[in-house]
Scaffold this motif. Structure first.
Motif, mmCIF file in Angstrom:
data_model
loop_
_atom_site.group_PDB
_atom_site.id
_atom_site.type_symbol
_atom_site.label_atom_id
_atom_site.label_comp_id
_atom_site.label_asym_id
_atom_site.label_seq_id
_atom_site.Cartn_x
_atom_site.Cartn_y
_atom_site.Cartn_z
ATOM 1 N N GLY A 26 -10.450 175.548 -19.788
ATOM 2 C CA GLY A 26 -9.403 174.627 -20.233
ATOM 3 C C GLY A 26 -8.142 174.708 -19.405
ATOM 4 N N SER A 27 -8.248 175.083 -18.112
ATOM 5 C CA SER A 27 -7.071 175.197 -17.238
ATOM 6 C C SER A 27 -7.183 174.259 -16.035
ATOM 7 N N PRO A 28 -7.477 172.969 -16.240
ATOM 8 C CA PRO A 28 -7.657 172.068 -15.097
ATOM 9 C C PRO A 28 -6.368 171.895 -14.292
ATOM 10 N N CYS A 29 -6.514 171.909 -12.968
ATOM 11 C CA CYS A 29 -5.368 171.660 -12.091
ATOM 12 C C CYS A 29 -5.627 170.460 -11.186
ATOM 13 N N SER A 30 -6.866 169.949 -11.193
ATOM 14 C CA SER A 30 -7.208 168.795 -10.376
ATOM 15 C C SER A 30 -8.448 168.135 -10.958
ATOM 16 N N VAL A 31 -8.511 166.807 -10.838
ATOM 17 C CA VAL A 31 -9.690 166.065 -11.263
ATOM 18 C C VAL A 31 -9.936 164.922 -10.283
ATOM 19 N N GLY A 32 -11.209 164.658 -10.009
ATOM 20 C CA GLY A 32 -11.604 163.516 -9.206
ATOM 21 C C GLY A 32 -12.626 162.700 -9.968
ATOM 22 N N LEU A 33 -12.531 161.379 -9.880
ATOM 23 C CA LEU A 33 -13.456 160.494 -10.584
ATOM 24 C C LEU A 33 -13.948 159.404 -9.640
ATOM 25 N N PRO A 66 -2.032 172.770 -15.707
ATOM 26 C CA PRO A 66 -2.892 173.056 -16.862
ATOM 27 C C PRO A 66 -2.047 173.098 -18.135
ATOM 28 N N PRO A 67 -2.700 173.089 -19.297
ATOM 29 C CA PRO A 67 -1.960 173.167 -20.558
ATOM 30 C C PRO A 67 -1.038 174.384 -20.598
ATOM 31 N N ALA A 68 0.104 174.217 -21.235
ATOM 32 C CA ALA A 68 1.096 175.291 -21.335
ATOM 33 C C ALA A 68 0.475 176.521 -21.977
ATOM 34 N N GLY A 69 0.762 177.691 -21.383
ATOM 35 C CA GLY A 69 0.220 178.944 -21.885
ATOM 36 C C GLY A 69 -1.113 179.316 -21.276
ATOM 37 N N LEU A 87 -17.548 168.817 -18.837
ATOM 38 C CA LEU A 87 -17.317 168.338 -20.202
ATOM 39 C C LEU A 87 -16.579 169.393 -21.018
ATOM 40 N N GLY A 88 -16.886 170.665 -20.730
ATOM 41 C CA GLY A 88 -16.173 171.753 -21.401
ATOM 42 C C GLY A 88 -14.709 171.814 -21.012
ATOM 43 N N VAL A 89 -14.384 171.446 -19.772
ATOM 44 C CA VAL A 89 -12.986 171.394 -19.344
ATOM 45 C C VAL A 89 -12.236 170.386 -20.200
ATOM 46 N N ILE A 90 -12.815 169.192 -20.350
ATOM 47 C CA ILE A 90 -12.155 168.164 -21.159
ATOM 48 C C ILE A 90 -11.916 168.676 -22.569
ATOM 49 N N ARG A 91 -12.961 169.229 -23.163
ATOM 50 C CA ARG A 91 -12.832 169.647 -24.559
ATOM 51 C C ARG A 91 -11.824 170.786 -24.722
ATOM 52 N N SER A 92 -11.967 171.847 -23.930
ATOM 53 C CA SER A 92 -11.081 173.002 -24.105
ATOM 54 C C SER A 92 -9.635 172.656 -23.765
ATOM 55 N N LYS A 94 -15.973 177.667 -28.691
ATOM 56 C CA LYS A 94 -15.906 179.104 -28.429
ATOM 57 C C LYS A 94 -15.052 179.447 -27.205
ATOM 58 N N PRO A 95 -15.128 178.668 -26.087
ATOM 59 C CA PRO A 95 -14.247 178.999 -24.953
ATOM 60 C C PRO A 95 -12.769 178.972 -25.327
ATOM 61 N N SER A 96 -12.374 177.988 -26.132
ATOM 62 C CA SER A 96 -10.974 177.892 -26.532
ATOM 63 C C SER A 96 -10.585 179.051 -27.437
#
Length: 354
Positions: free
Chosen positions: A18-25, A43-46, A96-101, A199-201
């Protein structure tokens, strides 16, 4: 219907997905690429610390994203680009886990997505010693020049899916999955305010540092301890890339081998301590990348795998990074694990310089 989908690739700042710093589509209509989009983000704060291992892979630093919107602020634009498309990703469970977390730790809900995994499709439709993105892209006729650039990786993923559909005479994702006898997976919609967190979150939130950095272990030198081979979790998700695989490890990993074996078993894999006729996956540490299969920068176990592959054994090589994307940070589906007896203490593989 047409071959319509959006390919996606994330790069993350640390070991928490859940710490994305870049995305390509990359958007595909009728089997042709029609649009692309990419964003750098904080990425999300914290959960926004940058781990050296991740930076070494993708080259994105905190300075590169300083002042950029956070993932939660950008997701409306990302989601608008995706629309109602099927998502395609190389190791889709990770992306998909990146999006969710990332949405969960941002306190935001997420939509449902049907998705396809080009790693799984590559295994079914190609015969490669490694189904890593560069090898699969080359087989598909779309060679990848700048691996771990999110835009290029998404474009390569799209090319792989277009090629696999063409080889199977499929004019849509639905036709492709029907021809292969597969059911399309789906990530359900979720709302962290009312539903259970993934669970990852939960693992990241419970971490001592609270920023995901605790999920990245320091490299430790020394003789790798094989440990015991736990029994595979029979209740694991059958669609997981490691489910029902026989996995062997070689070289130094950033986690110890007993832990790597435990994570594999939780995903439904059987682990062993040496390469045999049963081996289907070899995970290589020591900074291994797919290009090393051609350069000869390999351990003894990896060379043995190449020999077996040449003889027709269905076996593939994974880098540690690909493996960790598959198994996560010890957060796979729980299940009873039992010792399979004493592990074989293999001869130490020759060290490979980074």
């Amino acid at each position: 219907m047409g071959l319509n989908f959006t390919a996606i690739d994330f790069e993350t700042a640390n070991g928490f997905r859940g710490s994305p710093c870049s995305v390509g589509l990359t958007k595909v209509r009728g089997g042709k690429i029609v649009a692309e989009a990419s964003w750098l983000m904080r990425p999300p704060a914290g959960y926004d610390s940058f781990a050296h291992h991740n930076v070494r892979i993708h080259g994105i630093t905190p300075a590169d994203v300083a002042g950029m919107p956070r993932f939660g602020e950008l997701f409306p634009e990302i989601g608008a680009f995706i629309g109602d498309d099927v998502l395609a990703a190389h190791n889709a469970a990770f992306d998909l886990g990146v999006i969710r977390s990332a949405l969960e730790v941002s306190g935001l809900p997420g939509p449902a997505y049907d998705y396809v995994c080009t790693v799984m499709l590559s295994r079914r439709c190609y015969s490669l010693v490694s189904n890593s993105l560069p090898f699969a892209a080359e087989e598909a006729g779309v060679p990848l020049v700048n691996h771990h650039d999110a835009t290029e990786d998404a474009r390569a993923c799209a090319g792989i899916l277009i090629d696999i559909a063409a080889r199977n005479g499929a004019n849509s994702i639905a036709e492709l999955y029907l021809s292969l006898g597969l059911a399309m997976p789906r990530q359900q919609a979720f709302d962290p305010a009312t539903g259970d967190l993934s669970k990852p979150s939960l693992t990241a939130m419970a971490g001592a540092s609270g920023n995901g950095a605790a999920l990245v272990r320091r490299f430790q030198s020394g003789w790798p301890e094989e440990g015991l081979n736990p029994e595979p979790n029979l209740d694991a998700e059958p669609g997981h890339p490691l489910y029902a695989q026989t996995v062997v490890f070689t070289g130094q990993l950033s986690i110890n081998r007993p832990e790597a074996k435990l994570r594999s078993a939780r995903c439904g894999a059987r682990t062993e301590s040496r390469v045999t006729a049963r081996t289907t996956v070899l995970v290589v540490g020591d900074g291994f990348v797919a290009a090393d299969l051609r350069s000869g920068r390999l351990t003894g176990k990896a060379r043995r795998v190449l020999e077996l592959h040449e003889r027709g054994q269905a076996i593939e090589v994974l880098s540690e990074g690909e493996f960790l994307q598959m198994v996560g940070s010890g957060d796979a589906a729980p299940g009873p694990l039992h010792s399979a007896g004493e592990a074989w203490a293999g001869a130490r593989a020759p060290a490979v310089s980074a």
